[in-house]
Design an enzyme around this catalytic site. Structure first.
Site, short mmCIF file in Angstrom:
data_model
loop_
_atom_site.label_atom_id
_atom_site.label_comp_id
_atom_site.label_asym_id
_atom_site.label_seq_id
_atom_site.Cartn_x
_atom_site.Cartn_y
_atom_site.Cartn_z
CE1 TYR A 52 -4.30 -1.10 -0.27
CE2 TYR A 52 -3.94 -2.32 1.76
CZ TYR A 52 -4.72 -2.03 0.66
OH TYR A 52 -5.94 -2.65 0.49
CG PHE A 60 -6.61 5.77 4.95
CD1 PHE A 60 -6.09 4.73 4.18
CD2 PHE A 60 -7.04 6.92 4.30
CE1 PHE A 60 -6.00 4.84 2.80
CE2 PHE A 60 -6.95 7.03 2.91
CZ PHE A 60 -6.43 5.99 2.17
NE ARG A 88 -11.29 0.04 -8.41
CZ ARG A 88 -10.74 0.44 -7.25
NH1 ARG A 88 -9.75 -0.25 -6.69
NH2 ARG A 88 -11.17 1.52 -6.66
CB THR A 94 -13.41 3.16 -1.46
OG1 THR A 94 -12.71 3.22 -2.70
CG2 THR A 94 -12.44 2.88 -0.32
NE ARG A 105 -14.25 -2.38 -1.76
CZ ARG A 105 -13.29 -1.64 -2.29
NH1 ARG A 105 -13.60 -0.65 -3.12
NH2 ARG A 105 -12.02 -1.86 -1.99
CG ASN A 115 -13.05 -1.82 1.56
OD1 ASN A 115 -12.21 -2.70 1.73
ND2 ASN A 115 -12.75 -0.67 0.99
CG HIS A 118 -6.77 -4.63 -3.26
ND1 HIS A 118 -6.48 -3.30 -3.18
CD2 HIS A 118 -6.03 -5.12 -4.30
CE1 HIS A 118 -5.58 -2.99 -4.12
NE2 HIS A 118 -5.30 -4.07 -4.81
CD GLU A 129 -2.45 -3.72 -6.76
OE1 GLU A 129 -3.45 -4.43 -7.03
OE2 GLU A 129 -2.54 -2.59 -6.27
N1 UDP Z 1 -9.33 3.27 3.28
C1 UDP Z 1 -9.63 3.65 4.57
N2 UDP Z 1 -10.07 4.94 4.78
C2 UDP Z 1 -10.24 5.82 3.78
C3 UDP Z 1 -9.94 5.42 2.46
C4 UDP Z 1 -9.48 4.13 2.24
O1 UDP Z 1 -9.49 2.87 5.50
O2 UDP Z 1 -10.65 6.97 4.03
C5 UDP Z 1 -8.83 1.89 3.03
C6 UDP Z 1 -9.89 0.98 2.41
O3 UDP Z 1 -9.73 -0.32 2.97
C7 UDP Z 1 -9.50 0.98 0.94
C8 UDP Z 1 -7.98 1.06 1.03
O4 UDP Z 1 -7.74 1.94 2.13
O5 UDP Z 1 -9.97 -0.18 0.30
C9 UDP Z 1 -7.29 1.61 -0.18
O6 UDP Z 1 -7.87 2.86 -0.53
P1 UDP Z 1 -8.24 3.21 -2.03
O7 UDP Z 1 -8.56 4.65 -2.07
O8 UDP Z 1 -7.15 2.71 -2.92
O9 UDP Z 1 -9.59 2.39 -2.26
P2 UDP Z 1 -9.90 1.10 -3.16
O10 UDP Z 1 -9.01 1.16 -4.35
O11 UDP Z 1 -9.65 -0.11 -2.30
O12 UDP Z 1 -11.37 1.24 -3.51
MG MG Z 2 -6.98 1.42 -4.51
#
Ligand code: UDP
Ligand code: MG
Length: 136
Positions: A52, A60, A88, A94, A105, A115, A118, A129
């Protein structure tokens, strides 16, 4: 023209803990994804930090890395036509509260951090990845 892609999917600790990994895999399969590779593992926090890294400046980040390394996860290589975007879309937003009806989700996500899944966000990141978890 056909555009078969591969993408990385992770079933996160909240979902593995609730024993819904098979239900989630069935959703991928019934939506036309082939699961080319899969393994159930638990990663170290230091590995989650690498995975990450793109989020390292976010507030976060620390909690996210603790969470991803807090229990077993299932990592999978999914293949389908336009797999990155298709995954996606199937995952949903998210924040499960914002996710559309019919998405993973929406159905399983507990909160923005827990959520359930990934998915890679671009073809370029999918390759990075996939290599992160399956370099052989
Ligand atoms: N996340 C979180 N708080 C936030 C935004 C993201 O805990 O405000 C976590 C959540 O588990 C998310 C991951 O960080 O899936 C990665 O964030 P991203 O914005 O890449 O979201 P994704 O691609 O998973 O939709
Ligand atoms: Mg992401």
């Amino acid at each position: 023209m056909s555009n078969i892609e591969q993408t990385l999917s992770i079933i996160k600790p909240d979902a593995v803990e609730r024993n819904i990994e098979n239900e989630i895999k069935e959703i991928f399969k019934s939506n036309g994804f082939s699961i080319l590779k899969e393994k159930k593992i638990q990663i170290e926090k230091s590995e989650a930090e690498k995975f990450y890294k793109v989020h390292e400046t976010k507030p976060f980040y620390n909690d996210l890395c603790s969470y991803l390394s807090s229990g077993p996860i299932v990592v999978m290589v999914l293949e389908k036509e336009n797999a990155v975007l298709a995954n996606r879309e199937l995952m949903g937003a998210t924040n499960p509260k914002d996710a559309e009806e019919g998405t993973i989700r929406k159905k399983y996500g507990i909160s923005i951090d827990k959520n359930s899944v990934h998915g890679s966000d671009s073809v370029e990141n999918a390759e990075i990845e996939i290599n992160f978890f399956f370099k052989d």
